[in-house]
Scaffold this motif. Structure first.
Motif, PDB file in Angstrom:
ATOM      1  N   ARG A 289       0.509  -0.839   0.281  1.00 44.07           N
ATOM      2  CA  ARG A 289      -0.060   0.109   0.298  1.00 44.07           C
ATOM      3  C   ARG A 289       0.611   1.141   0.201  1.00 44.07           C
ATOM      4  O   ARG A 289      -0.347   2.536   0.320  1.00 44.07           O
TER       5      ARG A 289
ATOM      6  N   ASN B 106      -0.881  -2.612  -7.213  1.00 50.31           N
ATOM      7  CA  ASN B 106      -2.329  -1.573  -7.531  1.00 50.31           C
ATOM      8  C   ASN B 106      -2.062  -0.204  -6.245  1.00 50.31           C
ATOM      9  O   ASN B 106      -2.783  -1.045  -4.832  1.00 50.31           O
TER      10      ASN B 106
ATOM     11  N   HIS C  76      -3.843 -11.843 -12.561  1.00 49.35           N
ATOM     12  CA  HIS C  76      -5.300 -11.619 -11.330  1.00 49.35           C
ATOM     13  C   HIS C  76      -6.442 -12.340 -12.452  1.00 49.35           C
ATOM     14  O   HIS C  76      -6.858 -10.890 -12.795  1.00 49.35           O
TER      15      HIS C  76
ATOM     16  N   ASN D 179     -10.485 -11.426  -2.324  1.00 49.96           N
ATOM     17  CA  ASN D 179     -10.995 -12.100  -3.908  1.00 49.96           C
ATOM     18  C   ASN D 179      -9.631 -12.547  -4.356  1.00 49.96           C
ATOM     19  O   ASN D 179      -8.508 -12.261  -4.107  1.00 49.96           O
TER      20      ASN D 179
ATOM     21  N   ASP E 172      -0.926 -13.260  -0.395  1.00 49.57           N
ATOM     22  CA  ASP E 172      -2.391 -12.077  -1.195  1.00 49.57           C
ATOM     23  C   ASP E 172      -2.157 -11.504  -0.277  1.00 49.57           C
ATOM     24  O   ASP E 172      -3.013 -10.862   0.013  1.00 49.57           O
TER      25      ASP E 172
HETATM   26  N1  LIG Z   1      -6.841 -10.057  -2.944  1.00 53.11           N
HETATM   27  C1  LIG Z   1      -8.134  -9.065  -2.140  1.00 53.11           C
HETATM   28  O1  LIG Z   1      -9.092  -9.447  -1.695  1.00 53.11           O
HETATM   29  N2  LIG Z   1      -7.476  -8.167  -1.970  1.00 53.11           N
HETATM   30  C2  LIG Z   1      -6.136  -7.862  -3.154  1.00 53.11           C
HETATM   31  C3  LIG Z   1      -5.958  -7.689  -4.496  1.00 53.11           C
HETATM   32  C4  LIG Z   1      -6.076  -8.679  -5.163  1.00 53.11           C
HETATM   33  O2  LIG Z   1      -5.201  -9.736  -4.592  1.00 53.11           O
HETATM   34  O3  LIG Z   1      -6.418  -8.162  -6.330  1.00 53.11           O
HETATM   35  C5  LIG Z   1      -6.467  -5.960  -2.989  1.00 53.11           C
HETATM   36  O4  LIG Z   1      -5.168  -5.258  -3.171  1.00 53.11           O
HETATM   37  O5  LIG Z   1      -6.707  -5.729  -1.600  1.00 53.11           O
END
Ligand SMILES: NC(=O)N[C@@H](CC(=O)O)C(=O)O
Ligand SMILES: [Zn+2]
Ligand SMILES: [Zn+2]
Length: 427
Positions: A62, A92, A177, A276, A303
């Motif tokens: 982040r 992201n 993804h 996700n 993840d």
């Molecule tokens: N996995 C998720 O549920 N969220 C991820 C995005 C992602 O990995 O697709 C995120 O950046 O919060």
């Protein structure tokens, strides 16, 4: 600086053995029974497990953009506390590393703040919007080790085809993804009986499998190293298995939560169970485990997706997708797979260290060996402990595994010969 680790139950290529490990500056210089030498520091491991440092090729730090959720300092401390010595961070973030300049800045920031090895994905498209491709060569030269639009799928075959051709020419992996947004229909959990009972919109399996089938054909055509992020469906495992048999250069990862949780465990509208791809079914979990055991899925990635308390409060309809993972992964996997006899510690080390290193060509990692960089982690697998929010180094405490009793607590993490995490009370 010389550090001697005495009585290490080390997971080596030739099996798990009780040895001493001598580290000099950044490297392992000797692994042998009873090393007699003078070292500045001698640490008695007392027969605990010593593993090659864990590698997670899929984390979200982040930083920049949402440092209230995590930043490189807290994220890398979470990694060290979880036994990880190498992490690859997803793009992201805000701004997205979609130009050489932004990429360079991120790489410099990551390196200056992280206490573990860190590498950065470049995005596949500008702003990750499935329209305009980035300048892949420029991003590679600026430090990108792979490309991904994680958080979103690539929505058109045309863009994916061009991306794969260009990424293949640079000999880097494309981590996908897979999510067809036209099939997503604002879903927040797996489509099925549980979603119906809870009155929540569902995410169909086609969201993942239809795009995966498309991508596998384009990967076959282009020859790119195509890596599938967070596989969630039995059908996906089958598609990947067949493509591998056909000679497609495809690899895959699975997240611990998709192995250990499924939709039947969502008994109420609970944002901690929202991620996700979503938690699927028992049959899917079993297929993911089979995929790991037969080698179709080569690695486990967390993840790690930290969010603020506010973003994970309220209804699943509005909460953010994702859970944190770095500080719980090893314990959960050790407890639920090794301790219960489903796999061996050597297999788990393959999935969490050796194979990520091999598959992503990470040099000098993934194996405890004399002459290699001293990236290692000491795990206490004899003492049960409870996963508690207050212990997390991550800013994100959003995980449904809080409260679970597990084994496999990190005692010490060493990155290039430097101790970056040590549990208090350890000598
Ligand atoms: N996995 C998720 O549920 N969220 C991820 C995005 C992602 O990995 O697709 C995120 O950046 O919060
Ligand atoms: Zn994703
Ligand atoms: Zn992700």
């Amino acid at each position: 600086m010389r550090i001697l680790l005495k009585n290490a139950n080390a997971v080596l290529k030739e099996g798990t053995q009780l040895v001493d490990i001598l580290i000099e500056n950044t490297k392992i210089v000797k692994i042998d029974t009873n090393i007699e030498t003078n070292a500045e520091r001698v640490i008695d491991i007392e027969g605990q497990l010593v593993l090659p440092g864990l590698i997670d090729v899929h984390v979200h730090f982040r930083d920049p953009g949402q440092t209230q959720k995590e930043d490189v300092v807290t994220g890398s401390h979470a990694a060290a506390r979880g036994g990880y010595t190498t992490v690859w961070t997803m793009p992201n973030v805000d701004p997205v590393p979609d130009t050489a300049e932004k990429m360079k800045k991120m790489v410099e920031h990551n390196r200056s703040k992280s206490i573990v090895h860190i590498e950065q994905y470049g995005s596949i498209t500008k702003k990750r919007t499935s329209e305009e491709l980035v300048d892949f060569k420029a991003l590679k030269d600026a430090g990108a080790i792979a490309f991904s639009n994680d958080g979103n799928g690539i929505q058109t075959a045309e863009v994916m085809y061009e991306a794969m051709k260009q990424i293949k020419a640079l000999d880097l992996p494309l981590a996908a993804h897979v999510e067809d947004e036209s099939l997503m229909q604002h879903g927040v959990m797996n489509e099925g009986d549980t979603a119906k009972q809870l009155g929540l919109p569902g995410i169909s399996e086609l969201t993942e499998t239809a795009q995966l089938a498309r991508d596998l054909e384009i990967a076959r055509n282009t020859g790119v190293h195509y890596h599938v992020c967070h596989v969630s469906k039995a059908r996906s495992v089958e598609l990947i298995r067949r493509a591998q048999r056909d000679g497609v250069n495809v690899t895959a990862e699975v997240a611990p939560h998709h192995l250990f949780l499924d939709e039947t465990m969502i008994t109420m509208d609970n944002p901690m169970m929202k991620m996700n791809p979503p938690l699927r079914t028992l049959k899917d979990r079993q297929a993911l485990l089979s995929g790991l055991l037969d080698g179709t899925i080569g690695m486990i990635a967390t993840d790690h997706a930290p969010h603020t308390v506010e973003d994970k409060t309220g209804s699943m309809k509005t909460a953010a997708f994702g859970i944190t993972g770095l500080e719980t992964a090893f314990s959960l996997l050790y407890t639920k797979l090794v301790k219960s006899g489903i796999c061996t510690i050597e297999q788990l080390v393959q999935w969490m260290s050796s194979q990520p290193a091999q598959i992503f060509n990470i040099q000098h990692a993934g194996e405890l060996k004399s002459g290699e960089i001293a990236d290692l982690t000491v795990m206490n697998v004899d003492t049960q402990y409870k996963i508690e929010k207050k212990d997390f180094a991550s800013k994100g405490v959003n995980t449904p595994f809080v409260g679970q009793q597990v084994y496999g607590r990190t005692e010490l993490t060493m990155v290039a010969g430097k101790i970056v995490f040590q549990r208090k009370g350890q000598n």
